[in-house]
Design an enzyme around this catalytic site. Structure first.
Site, PDB file in Angstrom:
ATOM      1  N   GLY A  69      -0.204   4.990  -1.078  1.00  0.00           N
ATOM      2  CA  GLY A  69      -1.282   5.690  -0.387  1.00  0.00           C
ATOM      3  C   GLY A  69      -0.799   6.921   0.372  1.00  0.00           C
ATOM      4  O   GLY A  69       0.381   7.293   0.305  1.00  0.00           O
ATOM      5  N   GLY A 106       0.832  -1.214   0.000  1.00  0.00           N
ATOM      6  CA  GLY A 106       0.000   0.000   0.000  1.00  0.00           C
ATOM      7  C   GLY A 106       0.859   1.254   0.000  1.00  0.00           C
ATOM      8  O   GLY A 106       0.473   2.296   0.524  1.00  0.00           O
ATOM      9  N   ILE A 135      -4.864  11.030   9.976  1.00  0.00           N
ATOM     10  CA  ILE A 135      -3.510  11.522   9.690  1.00  0.00           C
ATOM     11  C   ILE A 135      -3.591  12.690   8.700  1.00  0.00           C
ATOM     12  O   ILE A 135      -4.251  12.594   7.658  1.00  0.00           O
ATOM     13  CB  ILE A 135      -2.627  10.395   9.106  1.00  0.00           C
ATOM     14  N   TYR A 139     -14.633  -1.584   7.870  1.00  0.00           N
ATOM     15  CA  TYR A 139     -13.212  -1.221   8.032  1.00  0.00           C
ATOM     16  C   TYR A 139     -12.778  -1.438   9.485  1.00  0.00           C
ATOM     17  O   TYR A 139     -11.762  -2.089   9.757  1.00  0.00           O
ATOM     18  CB  TYR A 139     -13.045   0.240   7.611  1.00  0.00           C
ATOM     19  N   ASP A 155       2.296  -1.732  -4.497  1.00  0.00           N
ATOM     20  CA  ASP A 155       0.888  -1.281  -4.459  1.00  0.00           C
ATOM     21  C   ASP A 155       0.186  -1.877  -5.684  1.00  0.00           C
ATOM     22  O   ASP A 155       0.857  -2.405  -6.588  1.00  0.00           O
ATOM     23  CB  ASP A 155       0.823   0.262  -4.498  1.00  0.00           C
ATOM     24  N   ILE A 156      -1.150  -1.770  -5.711  1.00  0.00           N
ATOM     25  CA  ILE A 156      -1.857  -2.160  -6.947  1.00  0.00           C
ATOM     26  C   ILE A 156      -1.894  -0.999  -7.936  1.00  0.00           C
ATOM     27  O   ILE A 156      -2.271  -1.175  -9.081  1.00  0.00           O
ATOM     28  CB  ILE A 156      -3.324  -2.630  -6.717  1.00  0.00           C
ATOM     29  N   ASP A 170      -0.799  -7.023  -5.722  1.00  0.00           N
ATOM     30  CA  ASP A 170      -2.143  -7.108  -5.139  1.00  0.00           C
ATOM     31  C   ASP A 170      -2.012  -7.977  -3.904  1.00  0.00           C
ATOM     32  O   ASP A 170      -1.560  -9.131  -3.995  1.00  0.00           O
ATOM     33  CB  ASP A 170      -3.109  -7.740  -6.154  1.00  0.00           C
TER      34      ASP A 170
END
Ligand code: NAD
Ligand code: SER
Length: 315
Positions: free
Chosen positions: A10, A7, A168, A138, A33-34, A48
């Site tokens: 991000g 990830g 954040i 989530y 990451d994807i 992935d």
């Protein structure tokens, strides 16, 4: 040492990859990451997190010793596709934990969240061991993830460490579909349009943290001696707590004409289910956590750096 960041494209991964590369060297930190970043981020691999064979190959090929597992779908976006969110967030983590056990990796970092809090959680100065009944998929996936981290530590002695990040806020990367995103969007809107329409009510108090503090919390936790880590689910950590109204007032100290209005949407219910402020005594006691940014200092920094990047883009 060879670190894999999942990830990595991000909001947090972009900055964490950069931070880890400063500490350990560029070649030592493999970003994945994807979605490929639109700037030079080598070494970068497409990954992935649901492709277990690909994770295995990366661990073997790059002799990975630590994983910072950030890949996830956040609170607001997660509600559009609950089963996919559960799959990515929980099964992605399970693959990482199990491969970390199999390959005897040295450390794993798992970011948890204030979204593990819910309707049964005390809202003010939420203690470390508060009751947890999250209302979003989530939050459910992160709470289950925390318990799996604890299980892998207890059962297999895996050195997995976790922080419950609050919202954040940073100036160098954009948020990816969470409920606290307003606290970043508002700065761009203030500087570019002079006006922001907030998707939360003016009195919605939430715990937040500036990106610099988040990076320090992460690297300090991961550098701490294992004997100091008494929590293997997720440490409460916080930097500040404020409402949209208070943030707008802090911005007005720098941009007097800034205006804001409020059109709460489905994210209001999510925010209302979370804590307003966090007691992070345990993190302070165990490994010396101490935030440096409050609302005023964070606001001044955000405006300074965003102004600079707007000027650079204009030239
Ligand atoms: P983000 O949405 O900006 O980034 C997540 C990244 O994961 C994205 O780049 C996305 O492309 C990637 N991703 C999604 N599905 C994937 C898959 N199947 N395989 C591989 N990658 C995939 O999120 P962020 O804000 O950078 O958050 C990073 C981590 O920190 C997440 O685990 C999140 O839960 C946690 N966290 C973030 C915050 C916050 O305020 N930003 C607060 C608490 C916890
Ligand atoms: N900032 C995150 C979100 O809003 C909290 O994990 O989803």
């Amino acid at each position: 040492m060879s670190i894999l960041v999942t990830g990595a494209n991000g909001q947090i991964g972009t900055i964490l990859t950069r931070t880890l590369r400063k500490i350990y060297g560029k070649e030592q930190v493999i970003a994945s990451d994807i979605i490929r970043p639109n700037y030079d981020d080598d070494p970068f691999l497409m990954l992935d997190i649901l492709n277990v064979q690909r994770i295995r190959e990366i661990i073997e090929d790059f002799e990975i010793t630590e994983i910072y597992h950030l890949a996830a779908i956040l609170s607001a976006n997660g509600e559009w596709n609950p089963l996919k969110t559960w799959n990515v967030n929980l099964n992605g983590l399970l693959s990482i934990l199990d491969l970390a056990r199999e390959y005897k990796l040295e450390k794993v970092f798992f970011p948890s969240t204030i979204a593990v809090h819910g309707s049964t959680t005390p809202k003010v100065d939420t203690p470390q061991d508060a009751p947890l009944l999250p209302g979003t998929v989530y939050g459910m996936s992160k709470l289950a993830g925390e318990n799996w981290c604890n299980y892998y530590h207890q059962r297999y002695d895996l050195d997995v460490r976790s922080l419950r990040y609050p919202g954040i806020i940073g100036h160098d990367s954009l948020p990816g579909g969470g409920t606290t995103d307003y606290a970043v969007e508002i700065f761009y809107a203030a500087l570019q349009q002079g006006h922001y329409t907030c998707f939360l009510r003016p009195d919605t108090r939430l715990p937040m943290m500036y990106m610099d503090d988040a990076m320090r919390a992460t690297t300090e936790l991961m550098a701490a001696n294992s004997s100091k880590i008494s929590n293997r689910t997720g440490y409460n950590v916080t930097g500040m707590s404020f409402t949209p109204l208070e943030l707008a007032e802090a911005i007005r100290q720098h941009i007097p004409n800034f205006s804001i209005d409020y059109k709460p949407d489905f994210r209001q219910a999510i925010a209302d289910s979370w804590s307003q402020s966090i007691d992070d005594t345990k993190a302070r006691q165990d490994w010396g956590w101490q935030p440096e940014y409050n609302l005023e200092k964070m606001t001044a920094d955000m405006i300074f750096y965003l102004n600079q990047s707007i000027k650079i883009k204009a030239n």
